[in-house]
Scaffold this motif. Structure first.
Motif, PDB file in Angstrom:
ATOM      1  N   GLU A 192      55.913  36.952 -22.407  1.00 52.39           N
ATOM      2  CA  GLU A 192      55.576  38.276 -21.728  1.00 52.39           C
ATOM      3  C   GLU A 192      54.655  39.046 -22.190  1.00 52.39           C
ATOM      4  OE1 GLU A 192      59.436  39.113 -19.269  1.00 52.39           O
ATOM      5  OE2 GLU A 192      59.089  40.777 -20.817  1.00 52.39           O
ATOM      6  N   HIS A 212      50.904  24.920 -15.060  1.00 53.45           N
ATOM      7  CA  HIS A 212      51.755  25.984 -15.151  1.00 53.45           C
ATOM      8  C   HIS A 212      51.592  26.406 -16.706  1.00 53.45           C
ATOM      9  CE1 HIS A 212      53.398  24.292 -11.634  1.00 53.45           C
ATOM     10  NE2 HIS A 212      54.160  25.465 -11.429  1.00 53.45           N
ATOM     11  N   HIS A 234      53.732  31.496 -15.943  1.00 48.79           N
ATOM     12  CA  HIS A 234      55.360  31.895 -16.035  1.00 48.79           C
ATOM     13  C   HIS A 234      55.373  32.491 -17.414  1.00 48.79           C
ATOM     14  CE1 HIS A 234      59.694  30.926 -15.416  1.00 48.79           C
ATOM     15  NE2 HIS A 234      59.777  31.298 -16.838  1.00 48.79           N
ATOM     16  N   HIS A 284      57.944  39.658 -13.568  1.00 51.76           N
ATOM     17  CA  HIS A 284      56.762  39.729 -12.974  1.00 51.76           C
ATOM     18  C   HIS A 284      56.776  38.682 -11.580  1.00 51.76           C
ATOM     19  CE1 HIS A 284      55.306  42.430 -15.921  1.00 51.76           C
ATOM     20  NE2 HIS A 284      55.594  41.531 -16.761  1.00 51.76           N
ATOM     21  N   SER A 285      57.720  38.137 -11.316  1.00 52.94           N
ATOM     22  CA  SER A 285      57.528  37.025 -10.119  1.00 52.94           C
ATOM     23  C   SER A 285      56.807  37.425  -9.050  1.00 52.94           C
ATOM     24  CB  SER A 285      59.324  36.730  -9.992  1.00 52.94           C
ATOM     25  OG  SER A 285      59.259  36.275  -8.580  1.00 52.94           O
ATOM     26  N   GLY A 286      55.959  36.582  -8.707  1.00 53.05           N
ATOM     27  CA  GLY A 286      55.368  36.853  -7.306  1.00 53.05           C
ATOM     28  C   GLY A 286      53.932  36.654  -7.302  1.00 53.05           C
ATOM     29  N   HIS A 319      57.669  34.359 -19.968  1.00 53.08           N
ATOM     30  CA  HIS A 319      59.052  34.224 -20.079  1.00 53.08           C
ATOM     31  C   HIS A 319      59.604  35.494 -21.086  1.00 53.08           C
ATOM     32  CE1 HIS A 319      58.165  32.951 -24.227  1.00 53.08           C
ATOM     33  NE2 HIS A 319      57.437  31.959 -23.914  1.00 53.08           N
ATOM     34  N   HIS A 322      49.534  33.621  -9.187  1.00 55.25           N
ATOM     35  CA  HIS A 322      51.064  33.391  -8.969  1.00 55.25           C
ATOM     36  C   HIS A 322      51.856  33.362 -10.285  1.00 55.25           C
ATOM     37  CE1 HIS A 322      49.893  32.825  -4.751  1.00 55.25           C
ATOM     38  NE2 HIS A 322      49.024  31.906  -5.101  1.00 55.25           N
ATOM     39  N   GLU A 323      52.787  34.078 -10.076  1.00 56.90           N
ATOM     40  CA  GLU A 323      53.897  34.166 -11.267  1.00 56.90           C
ATOM     41  C   GLU A 323      55.122  33.867 -11.157  1.00 56.90           C
ATOM     42  OE1 GLU A 323      53.462  35.144 -14.622  1.00 56.90           O
ATOM     43  OE2 GLU A 323      55.448  35.238 -14.887  1.00 56.90           O
ATOM     44  N   THR A 324      55.540  32.741 -11.828  1.00 61.17           N
ATOM     45  CA  THR A 324      57.110  32.550 -11.638  1.00 61.17           C
ATOM     46  C   THR A 324      58.159  32.947 -12.485  1.00 61.17           C
ATOM     47  OG1 THR A 324      56.731  30.511 -12.677  1.00 61.17           O
ATOM     48  CG2 THR A 324      56.282  30.416 -10.356  1.00 61.17           C
ATOM     49  N   GLY A 325      57.598  33.862 -13.425  1.00 62.88           N
ATOM     50  CA  GLY A 325      58.718  34.367 -14.576  1.00 62.88           C
ATOM     51  C   GLY A 325      59.387  35.468 -14.060  1.00 62.88           C
ATOM     52  N   GLN A 326      60.569  35.624 -14.589  1.00 64.76           N
ATOM     53  CA  GLN A 326      61.431  36.573 -13.996  1.00 64.76           C
ATOM     54  C   GLN A 326      60.915  38.101 -13.630  1.00 64.76           C
ATOM     55  OE1 GLN A 326      65.166  36.810 -15.778  1.00 64.76           O
ATOM     56  NE2 GLN A 326      66.272  36.710 -14.159  1.00 64.76           N
TER      57      GLN A 326
END
Ligand code: GLU
Length: 280
Positions: free
Chosen positions: A214, A209, A238, A164-166, A240, A158-162
């Protein structure tokens, strides 16, 4: 589970604005979540990592006002502990010894193929058994066997960075095309590949986390694949944005002009640095 993140620099040069952004972001995310912020020196490259850069990193982070929880983990202090994971891959039959030089590999890959990363291994030593291992051989992951071993098991993160989020899932056919048989260990140069050491220490330090640039997103699939094979927990990632120079290029260690130490010497304050990376 307590939110736990880390900053994991390689002490091979000065910290620059990009590192400051990464460290401050991870630190602030941990503090906002009432969690932990750890510091890990990724100094497995015994040729390039230097104690003076390690000391400079500590000095810069301290000056920035960042405080980490617990002791600094230095990978060089526990190199032998990685061996047991290599042994586990060996026990699973997923390693083979490779004696190819970089030049051999380049020669074997005659024409660059579209969508294939430059150093995708052509498989010259693929059928060599481990009993043929010579001193100085690298150990490669037999990716086909690794994927076969996983069968239907999903390799997911799971990715929370903007950007590649999802939720991301490994696509085996793509992995064969894009990852290939990576080197996990090379005696005499690097005992362990840095992407494996990093993933193992995220587990060892109970990182929930992984906050990082990126530019490292492309390693994540591989790291998650290795953790899944070892039946180890996979953190949330995450990735960035990167701090870029005036031409839009990612900052590198050689960008001394943007070294934190340089800004400090020129009279900048830690708040100035936070403003520069838009984390004030
Ligand atoms: N040591 C790596 C670097 O300095 C970072 C690895 C990571 O954050 O996962 O680029």
């Amino acid at each position: 589970m307590t939110f736990t993140t880390r900053f994991a620099p390689s002490p091979t040069g000065p910290l620059h604005l990009g590192h400051a952004y990464s460290a401050i972001l991870a630190h602030d995310m941990a503090r906002a979540a009432n969690g932990a912020f750890l510091l890990r020196m990724e100094d497995t490259d015994l040729q390039r990592a230097k104690p003076e850069w390690d000391a400079a990193v500590v000095e810069d982070l301290t000056w920035l006002g960042l405080r980490w929880d617990g002791l600094i983990l230095r990978q060089s202090a526990h190199l032998r502990e990685y061996d047991r994971y290599l042994d586990r891959f060996d026990d699973m039959g997923l390693l083979y010894p490779c004696s190819c030089s970089r030049a051999d590999i380049r020669a074997a890959v005659s024409a660059p193929q579209e969508g294939v990363s430059h150093d995708l291994y052509p498989g010259t030593c693929k059928n060599r058994p481990m009993s043929y291992r010579q001193p100085g051989d690298a150990l490669r992951l037999h990716l086909d066997r690794a994927l076969a071993r996983l069968g239907d098991q999903d390799v997911v993160f799971h990715e929370t960075g903007q950007t590649h989020s999802g939720t991301h899932q490994l696509n085996p056919a793509r992995a064969l095309r894009e990852i290939g048989d990576v080197v996990l260990s090379r005696k005499g140069e690097e005992i362990i590949a840095y992407f494996l050491a990093s993933a193992l220490d995220d587990v060892h330090q109970k990182i929930t986390h992984v906050v990082r640039g990126e530019d490292l997103f492309e390693f994540t699939q591989l790291q998650v694949l290795l953790l899944t094979l070892l039946e180890l927990p996979v953190p949330i990632y995450h990735h960035h944005r990167l701090i870029r120079d005036d031409e839009g290029k990612r900052l590198a260690k050689r960008d001394d002009a943007r070294a934190i130490a340089k800004y400090r010497a020129d009279g900048a304050s830690p708040e100035d640095i936070r403003r520069m990376v838009e984390l004030a």
